[in-house]
Write an enzyme that holds these catalytic residues in place. Structure first.
Site, short mmCIF file in Angstrom:
data_model
loop_
_atom_site.label_atom_id
_atom_site.label_comp_id
_atom_site.label_asym_id
_atom_site.label_seq_id
_atom_site.Cartn_x
_atom_site.Cartn_y
_atom_site.Cartn_z
NE ARG A 37 -3.91 2.96 12.23
CZ ARG A 37 -4.46 2.95 11.12
NH1 ARG A 37 -5.77 2.23 10.79
NH2 ARG A 37 -4.36 3.74 10.18
CE LYS A 202 -8.13 0.77 -7.10
NZ LYS A 202 -9.44 1.17 -6.73
N GLY A 352 -0.60 2.42 7.02
CA GLY A 352 -1.01 1.47 7.90
C GLY A 352 0.04 0.00 7.06
N GLY A 376 -3.94 7.19 4.68
CA GLY A 376 -4.39 8.40 4.10
C GLY A 376 -4.05 9.75 4.67
C1 3PG Z 1 -6.74 4.11 8.09
O1 3PG Z 1 -6.91 3.04 8.22
O2 3PG Z 1 -6.35 4.89 7.30
C2 3PG Z 1 -7.84 5.19 9.12
O3 3PG Z 1 -8.17 4.39 10.24
C3 3PG Z 1 -8.93 5.63 8.46
O4 3PG Z 1 -9.72 4.82 7.93
P1 3PG Z 1 -10.86 4.99 6.82
O5 3PG Z 1 -9.86 5.22 5.78
O6 3PG Z 1 -11.71 3.88 6.78
O7 3PG Z 1 -11.50 6.35 7.05
#
Ligand code: 3PG
Length: 395
Positions: A37, A202, A352, A376
């Site tokens: 990242r 999940k 990720g 996400g």
């Molecule tokens: C992630 O790791 O998907 C992003 O950095 C967002 O992190 P978060 O889900 O803690 O908001």
């Protein structure tokens, strides 16, 4: 970003929202295990630095509870970023307090400053507009321009993502632009056949994306911890494997709706416990012993999935097929990843964990069409949701 650079940024203060939420080595605290990242945002930082801007970088790390927490300091990330940039990154050990204010005032042209973790401040993630707004006012006061290059966080309605761009002339960084273009292509006009591979633990986390993608895909291959709830929904016993009992009926509905397009593992690697040293066997998916848990898809499933992938023109993959961090349970993820690298088409790795798996398994990033920095965020884009960070830039 090109528009901003075209206007000239020498001597101007540019606030860059980055996603430096990198994973750390569990055994060695403070050691970054995957700096993908940080690397992904380098082109934006280098372009601004080289154009003489005073660059103020801000990011979250982990999920601290709105107050400083040394476990989540960005200090090691500042050091790594400096190594990657080949120039010093000044680190402020607060986000909008005296240290940050002083560091911003002292910034020279072409210097890069990283502020401490945004989430050490309640206002960053607050659901209350006024509280988020007050924090955004403080951040915006530091800069003349705002650049969002934190694709991994665009699905969060947080102060640095949603409210700061409302207060400053705002621009998309190259990473955000590329990610959105790629996901747009995959969601609006995927070349057929379109195969989606989903893993991770999940079903509940993936339900919305499954529902959104099902009408568009030729095949949806399901592995990882989430496959066991589907196997149970098919009538199989899953032993001690991960199971979301409350999702079984939903999985039955999805299987019916999919009319054969959801493909489940036919064999699994099952262990007596969650450990690389456990007693490990490969069994048919219909015969998981009561005292074992499935920790990877088996070789027959890997071959089945690889065959489906081989025929695809578009592949989207999110989520590992097994506990790839432990060698005995890495073969499924490796097999699927390798099959994706060989397609005669366009592949996107989202998330990720899947991106980390690609790198941990030593696979070449360049063998994939695109590796997203957003887990996400990429899923929510494919679900068709409005992403607050993208909406804020479009305004
Ligand atoms: C992630 O790791 O998907 C992003 O950095 C967002 O992190 P978060 O889900 O803690 O908001």
């Amino acid at each position: 970003l090109d528009d901003l650079l075209g206007e000239g940024v020498s001597g101007r203060r540019v606030f860059v929202r980055a996603d430096l939420n990198v994973p750390f080595d569990k055994a060695n605290p403070g050691v970054i295990s995957d700096d993908g990242r940080a690397r992904a945002v380098l082109p934006t930082l280098i372009a601004l630095r080289d154009a003489g801007a005073r660059v103020i970088v801000a990011s979250h790390l982990g999920r601290p509870k709105g107050a400083p927490d040394p476990k989540f300091t960005l200090a090691p990330v500042a050091a790594r970023l400096g190594e990657l940039l080949g120039s010093t990154v000044v680190f402020a050990d607060d986000t909008v307090g005296p240290a940050a204010t002083e560091a911003v005032a002292a910034l020279q042209d072409g210097q890069v400053l990283l502020l401490e973790n945004l989430r050490f401040n309640e206002g960053e993630t607050s659901k209350d507009d006024a509280s988020r707004g007050a924090f955004a006012d403080q951040l915006a006061a530091f800069a003349d321009f705002y650049v969002d290059d934190a694709f991994g966080a665009v699905h969060r309605k947080h102060a640095s993502v949603f409210d700061v761009p409302a207060r400053l002339p705002h621009y998309a960084g190259g990473l955000v632009l590329k990610e959105v273009e790629v996901l747009k292509r995959v969601s609006e006009s995927p070349e057929q056949p379109y195969v989606v591979v989903l893993g991770g633990s999940k079903v509940s986390d993936k339900l919305a994306v499954i529902q959104a993608l099902l009408p568009k895909v030729d095949k949806l291959l399901v592995g990882g911890g989430m496959c066991f709830t589907f196997l149970k929904a098919q009538g199989h016993e899953v032993g001690k494997s991960l199971l979301e009992a409350e999702m079984i009926a939903t999985c039955q509905d999805l299987l019916k709706q999919a009319e054969g397009r959801i493909v489940l593992p036919v064999d699994v690697v099952a262990a007596t416990e969650f450990s690389a040293d456990a007693d490990i066997v490969t069994v048919d998916a219909s015969e998981i012993p009561a005292d074992r848990l499935g920790l990877d898809i088996g070789p027959k499933s890997t071959a089945l999935f690889a065959e489906a992938i081989a025929g695809a023109k578009t592949v989207f993959w999110n989520g590992p097929m097994g506990v790839f961090e432990l060698a005995p349970f890495a073969a499924g993820t490796r097999g699927v990843a390798e099959a994706i690298t060989k397609i005669d088409g366009f592949s996107v790795v989202g998330g990720g964990d899947s991106a980390a798996a690609v790198r941990a398994l030593g696979l070449d990033d360049a063998a994939f069409g695109h590796i997203s920095t957003g887990g996400g965020a990429s899923l929510e884009y494919l679900e068709g949701k409005t992403l607050p960070g993208v909406a804020a830039l479009e305004k």
